[in-house]
Design an enzyme around this catalytic site. Structure first.
Site, short mmCIF file in Angstrom:
data_model
loop_
_atom_site.label_atom_id
_atom_site.label_comp_id
_atom_site.label_asym_id
_atom_site.label_seq_id
_atom_site.Cartn_x
_atom_site.Cartn_y
_atom_site.Cartn_z
N GLY A 1 27.87 1.90 12.70
CA GLY A 1 27.00 3.27 12.98
C GLY A 1 25.96 2.75 12.60
N ARG B 1 22.26 29.61 11.54
CA ARG B 1 21.91 29.32 12.27
C ARG B 1 23.83 29.92 13.61
NH1 ARG B 1 21.33 22.62 11.99
NH2 ARG B 1 18.77 23.47 11.88
#
Lengths: 248, 645
Positions: B48, B338
């Site tokens: 990654g 959130r």
């Protein structure tokens, strides 16, 4: 909507490609261009055909992975828009749409609409960075940067490396891509120590990778989804002249 | 029916004790070092190339290790960190507004609803200041003020301005900084880069992570790659929901393969549903697009007071609008964290007050901000986000309020790691979103970029030395038993996927799985729903393995084969997520159990029962996993009910 697509199909880099026609029916105008291709691919798979290979990832216009020639225009008809952000409401019902991969000597076709853009990475390797090994940095406020320079550097730095500039250029030049990085780093005080070696190195790598020269056609900036300005190429040329003059 | 069994507790053996301010320094001092001359003899694989992986690969190479880096995209510059919009937190206190390392630590532990480790979070806050210095030195063009100094903005869940940003493209600019550092190391020959390669298996030899099996996505060739340590920086698993704000390619396969090989998977049910995304437009929808949370600084969220009010926004007078976040949470208003903003949106939509098609949306209105600041000022701050919104929806947010709805955005859970970021498999390190470590049950805005870069630039390059000091480990060959077995596993799976030749596409299964997860393991979860979801997932998984149709062969670029492998792993993860959500009979952060709420509908934790990390051990597909608990202790920030009122 109903559409007629003519899509470039090519099995692998060495085989010959050809345009294949597909009728795509019942597409929502709110679908994105790539979602329209998804729908077509689902139908192709169920019909026992090979789906169309195309590159894409973030689908929000920032990763730079998608890109195709749509009716001969890189990323299609909407200005400052990547293929993934292009929506079908910009096409007419019944329209015929040609879909092809980027065409450039330095971007060989991998399969269908997928091309190899590794040459961009090799340009960055040749100097598209500031050498600042981790841990060696002074406090971020040690060097103030005039806002106008910081903003101009940011504008140049928004390049997503999609390759539309190359695909649109009659010479297959990557000068706008190269100039964006040279401009971004050269506008900042942190980028000054390597400014000369950077521009010379990156231009050499650009030419070695098989990209063509710039003749100021300006097609690149017209199709650029981030609106990277052509003036950066002038800046690159000026930097290059200064660098080679100093070097003698 | 037994969904799980409980095993021995687990402890973080690498965690230092003593005063929290000195723990990181003491761990660094206590860790073994590797002589620069010996680093050349040691190879590290990094899977990654996002903020965590890109920065780790570059930094390890700068230190002198031989690095091999892998990504599935065509260039390391395209990893999904690039799409992060809003900003990156750092405790610089450049605003003189009372910020400090301790306050960032405090906010993060509280924001995570007291389900993160104090030691890790404190270290994160400490190194946050170095990240900004590092990025500026690399030429990251952060927003600046006229005096030439860096600008800051505030973000959800905090009352100080500590967020550094680059317009709405902070992730892009930070990632390009890491990418450029990585490309420099590639040019120097210190990193061998393998783009368009996907990790499909972990190679474990003598109990240590020693390599990976990868597939070249262009030629289809399978190869085994060896190293002295393996670092997974493979991101989160939000795409298990099919629709999410993740890139289409984001997947759990690297993490899941490591989990199957023995790495514990922690808190898989902690998923973050982001409140400000563009609502779905139809069945063709392939992903959801986030509108940066920074919009909540100036946008006001509202719905009509009356259910079923279908007038245009402009026709609804002020008195008939409910600015519900400002009403319910007066001190934080539109800037509540959130999880709270998302659930509040769901609640008003459940009441029939949602706006737009299907009633699944709320307004985010900039009329007041434009009147107060002027259109130019709003455009300077949010111009690119407004353009993006208009491109996707065809509506102009300068004149019509945006419509937004929550969408899956980030996964706090991930592979379990100790303080050194090492998993339960020695030599396997996990950084960034792929690990579980710093955000607890809910991540605050602008903290993902901070954690990714903290792990990659500053934490891992220090802690991995302690492990590598015992290397180089014995050379491996292709014919070693474990290597042959790992490779065979990959080949058999590919052959199986290609040979089923059924009548349903990979995407059709993925969509159906996503529906199940969104319905039963989304914003609100119940025992009944989760139990049902597990049985639905099991039968759909069986159907997948008998009816999926993967066209083409394995010897070429085959995007459906790639997706099929990823979806197969999502099926197994989905079940574990539901088991984790089922076992955690409390509400905390992004995990809301309907059975556990306060009288006014807020999340109700049960610290006496659930103040632990749930680390799961794999026992076989469809077999009950083993729960290993890591107790959480809070010495500095005492758990209280989060209140943003």
């Amino acid at each position: 909507m109903n559409l007629k697509l003519r899509v470039w199909r090519q099995t692998d880099p060495s085989s010959r490609g050809r345009m294949v026609t597909y009728l795509v029916e019942d597409i929502s105008p709110d679908a994105s261009f790539l979602e329209m291709l998804d729908v077509l691919n689902e139908r192709l798979i169920l019909a026992g055909d090979e789906p169309i290979a195309f590159d894409h990832d973030c689908r929000e216009g920032i990763c730079g992975m998608c890109g195709m020639m749509i009716n001969g225009v890189a990323h299609g008809p909407s200005r400052a828009t990547t293929t993934c952000q292009l929506h079908m409401r910009h096409f007419k019902d019944g329209e015929t749409i040609d879909v092809e991969p980027w065409r450039a000597a330095a971007f060989p076709v991998v399969k269908d609409l997928v091309v190899d853009r590794g040459a961009f990475d090799s340009i960055i390797q040749a100097g598209g960075y500031i050498s600042a090994p981790t841990g060696a940095a002074p406090d971020a406020h040690a060097t103030p940067v005039p806002k106008v320079d910081a903003d101009a550097a940011f504008e140049a730095a928004t390049c997503i490396g999609c390759g539309a500039c190359v695909a649109a250029c009659p010479n297959g030049s990557a000068m706008l891509f190269t100039a964006a990085k040279v401009g971004h780093l050269g506008l900042l005080p942190q980028g000054q120590p390597e400014r000369d070696t950077r521009v010379v190195g990156m231009l050499e790598a650009h030419d070695e990778a098989g990209f063509g020269g710039c003749t100021n056609a300006g097609e690149c900036t017209t199709v650029c989804p981030k609106g990277i300005p052509l003036t950066l190429i002038g800046r690159l040329n000026s930097d290059y002249r200064k660098a080679v003059t100093k070097r003698g | 029916m037994t969904f799980w069994t409980e095993g021995e507790p687990i402890a973080d053996q690498a965690a230092p004790d003593g005063p929290i301010e000195t723990r990181w320094e003491r761990r660094q001092f206590g860790a073994k070092l590797v002589n620069p001359a010996n680093r050349r003899k040691l190879t590290v694989i990094v899977v990654g190339t996002g903020l965590a992986g890109g920065s780790a690969a570059a930094t390890l190479a700068e230190a002198g290790y031989k690095v091999r880096s892998y990504c599935y995209q065509d260039s390391p510059r395209r990893a999904h960190s690039i799409a992060a919009q809003g900003g990156i937190n750092a405790a610089k206190n450049y605003r003189n507004d009372g910020d400090s390392v301790y306050r960032l630590f405090y906010d993060t532990v509280k924001g995570g609803d007291f389900r993160a480790r104090e030691s890790n979070v404190y270290r994160l806050a400490q190194v946050s200041v170095n990240i900004i210095d590092q990025c500026v030195a690399q030429g990251v063009p952060f927003a600046r003020e006229y005096g030439g100094l860096l600008d800051n903005r505030s973000f959800g869940g905090t009352q100080v301005s500590r967020t550094f940003y680059a317009r709405g493209q902070t992730g892009q600019q930070l990632l390009l900084g890491a990418y450029q550092a990585l490309e420099r190391q590639i040019a120097l020959g210190n990193v061998e880069m393998h783009a368009r390669h996907e990790m499909l298996e972990l190679v474990v030899v003598d109990g240590k992570a020693r390599g990976i099996v990868v597939r070249d996505l262009v030629t289809g060739a399978i190869s085994t790659e060896f190293a002295d340590a393996v670092v997974l920086a493979s991101g989160g698993y939000g795409n298990v929901f099919f629709l999410s704000t993740n890139a289409k390619g984001c997947n759990v396969t690297a993490s899941w393969r490591a989990h199957r090989k023995g790495a514990l998977f922690a808190n898989p049910c902690y998923t973050q549903i982001h409140p400000t995304c563009i609502p779905e437009s139809g069945t063709h929808q392939s992903k959801l697009t986030l509108m940066s949370e920074s919009l909540r600084n100036d946008g006001r969220v509202w719905v009509p007071v009356r259910a079923g009010d279908d007038r245009l926004a402009a026709d609804i007078p002020e008195a008939e609008r409910d600015y519900y976040l400002e009403r319910i949470y007066p001190s934080f208003g539109n800037l509540v964290p959130r999880d709270i903003a998302s659930r509040a949106a769901k609640n008003v939509c459940d009441e029939g007050r949602g706006v737009g098609p299907g009633g699944l949306g709320v307004y985010l209105d900039f009329a007041d901000a434009i009147a107060r600041l002027g259109r130019d000022a709003v455009e300077a701050k949010y111009g690119n986000l407004f353009e993006m919104y208009e491109r996707i929806t065809g509506d102009d947010p300068y004149t019509t309020p945006m419509r937004i709805y929550p969408a899956v955005h980030y996964t706090m859970g991930g592979l379990w790691v100790d303080y050194d970021l090492q998993s339960t498999i020695p030599g396997l390190f996990v950084v960034g979103e792929a690990n579980f470590s710093d955000h607890g049950a809910n991540r605050l805005g602008a903290s993902a970029l901070m954690q990714g870069l903290a792990d990659g630039y500053f934490v891992l390059p220090n802690t991995i030395n302690d492990y590598l000091a015992a290397g180089p480990f014995r050379p491996l060959t292709e014919s070693d038993e474990e290597v042959v077995a790992a490779r065979a596993l990959v080949e058999e799976r590919i052959d199986k996927l290609l040979s089923i030749d059924g009548d349903r596409t990979v995407d059709s299964f993925h969509r159906e799985l996503g529906h199940i997860m969104w319905e039963y393991c989304g914003m609100e979860r119940t025992e009944e729903g989760l139990t049902k979801a597990i049985s639905l997932i099991r039968s759909l998984r069986e159907e997948f393995w008998t009816r999926v149709k993967v066209p083409g062969t394995g010897e070429t670029l085959n995007q459906n084969l790639e997706r099929a492998g990823r979806v197969a792993d999502f099926f197994e993860l989905a079940e574990l997520m539901c088991v984790d959500a089922l076992h955690r009979a409390e509400s905390c952060g992004g995990h809301f159990r309907a059975e556990s709420q306060t009288p006014d509908g807020e999340a109700l934790r049960h610290d006496d029962e659930f103040s632990y990390v749930a680390a799961w051990q794999f026992t076989g597909t469809g077999e009950p996993p083993v729960l290993r608990k890591e107790a959480l202790e809070f010495e500095y920030v005492h758990p209280s009910q989060r209140s943003y009122k």
